[in-house]
Design a protein around this motif. Structure first.
Motif, short mmCIF file in Angstrom:
data_model
loop_
_atom_site.label_atom_id
_atom_site.label_comp_id
_atom_site.label_asym_id
_atom_site.label_seq_id
_atom_site.Cartn_x
_atom_site.Cartn_y
_atom_site.Cartn_z
N HIS A 1 -20.73 -21.55 4.34
CA HIS A 1 -21.97 -22.30 4.48
C HIS A 1 -22.52 -22.17 5.90
O HIS A 1 -23.73 -21.99 6.09
N ILE B 1 -15.34 -22.67 2.20
CA ILE B 1 -16.68 -23.09 1.80
C ILE B 1 -17.48 -23.49 3.02
O ILE B 1 -18.65 -23.13 3.16
N ARG B 2 -16.83 -24.21 3.93
CA ARG B 2 -17.53 -24.65 5.14
C ARG B 2 -17.93 -23.46 6.00
O ARG B 2 -19.05 -23.38 6.49
N HIS C 1 -21.22 -26.93 -0.69
CA HIS C 1 -20.76 -27.46 0.58
C HIS C 1 -21.05 -28.95 0.71
O HIS C 1 -20.22 -29.73 1.17
N CYS D 1 -18.59 -30.88 -1.34
CA CYS D 1 -17.30 -30.90 -0.65
C CYS D 1 -17.33 -31.87 0.52
O CYS D 1 -16.41 -32.67 0.70
#
Lengths: 158, 158
Positions: free
Chosen positions: B37, B33-34, A37, A40
Motif C-alpha cells: 500500500h 499489505i502495508r 489496507h 487491515c
DNA sequence: CCTATTCGTTAGCAACACTTACAATCATAA
DNA sequence: TTATGATTGTAAGTGTTGCTAACGAATAGG
C-alpha cells in the motif's frame, strides 16, 4: 463495536439504482489494495488499543530487536519511511522508555538503537497480538493462498 | 526523483550481518499489505502531483460521477470512511468547485452531491492518470495474476 | 406526539508523510 | 591538510487522513 454500519453496508442489497456498488472503480487494482489496507489497519488498531501501539511502532520495535544497534536511516530504508517520520516514531517509543539512542562508536553521525526492558516486554505482548491479528486476516485464505498473496504483494514493494 | 535511496536499499546486498533483511516480519501478511500500500501510495502521489489530488479525492469524484445525487453517508460506506473524514474531503473538493451539495428532496437530512463542470474535467484527467498508475502497478503481473490478486484482496475488505 | 435514529456538521486529537533548513560528522579530492 | 560534498540526525511546519464527542435538524416508528 466500531464497524456495525459497515457490516450493514456489506450485506445490504445495492441501495438505490440497480447495480450500484462501486462501479468501474472495482476493476482498479490500486483501489483494492487501499481498501484491503484500510480494513487491515482498522482491525490492527482495534487489536492494539490495549497496548496503545501503532503498526509502525510495532514494526520499529520488532526491527530494533532483530538488529540491535541499528541506525535510524537503516530503519527508515527497511520500512520505506522518511527520516523525519522515523524520528517522530522513535521519539514516541523513547518517551515510553521502550528504546534508547546511543551515539554510534563507528560513525558519530548515527544513533545506535537498542530496546530497553519495557520495550522487550511490550514487544513480546505485541507479537502475541500480531498472532491474533494475522489469524483474523488469514482466516479467509488457505495456506497456499497466503503464500501466493505474499508473493504477489512482494512484487509491488520489491 | 523521490526514491533513489530506496532503489539502493533494494538492490544493495544485505548490509552488515548476514541475512539481515526484515527478518521474521517478512512472514507477516499484514506487513506486506502495508508495504504494498505504501508503495502504491507513493507512486500515486507522484503521478498526481500535477493534478493536486489525493487517492480519496479521486475516489470520491469517481463515485459521485457514477452516482449523481449520492449522499455523503452512502459515499462513506462505499469507501469505508468515517462521516467526519468524508466531510473534510467533500469540503476540499467543494472549495475547488469540483462538486456541489444540494439538499436532497426526498430526505431533508441528506446532501445530494453532483459534479460541477471543473470536477468533470478534472475527473477525466484523473482517469487518464489512473491509467498510468495502474499500468505501473500491473506491469509486474500477468492478467491472470491481476484477477487473482483482486480476488484475494477483495476477501479482506469484503 | 414522543422518542430513537440518522445525517450533516464542527471541533479537536493523533499519526504519518512530506518539505525545508541546519549542525554535526564523515569521506574524499585537491 | 584543507576544502568540498555527502550523510545523519534534528527541528519546524504543512497537509491528509482517521478517530472521537457533541450538537442541531430531519426523519421514522411507536
Amino acid at each position: 463495536m466500531i464497524k456495525d454500519k459497515f457490516a450493514d453496508a456489506v450485506t445490504a442489497p445495492p441501495p438505490p439504482e440497480g447495480d450500484a456498488d462501486i462501479g468501474a472503480i472495482k476493476d482498479i487494482l490500486g483501489f483494492h489494495i487501499r481498501l484491503a489496507h484500510g480494513a487491515c489497519l482498522r482491525h490492527f488498531t482495534e487489536t492494539f488499543t490495549d497496548l496503545d501501539l501503532t503498526q509502525k511502532q510495532v514494526s520499529v520495535l520488532w526491527l530494533v530487536d532483530d538488529h540491535p544497534g541499528i541506525a535510524q536511516t537503516d530503519l527508515a530504508q527497511r520500512l520505506r519511511m522518511d527520516r523525519a517520520t522515523t524520528m517522530a516514531i522513535i521519539n514516541r517509543l523513547q518517551a515510553k522508555h521502550f528504546l534508547r539512542r546511543d551515539r554510534s562508536e563507528k560513525d558519530g553521525r548515527k544513533q545506535a538503537l537498542h530496546l530497553e526492558e519495557p520495550g522487550k516486554a511490550m514487544l513480546a505482548r505485541a507479537k502475541a497480538a500480531i498472532g491474533e491479528h494475522e489469524a483474523w486476516v488469514k482466516s479467509r485464505f488457505s495456506d497456499k493462498e497466503v503464500r501466493q498473496l505474499i508473493e504477489l504483494l512482494s512484487r509491488i514493494h520489491e
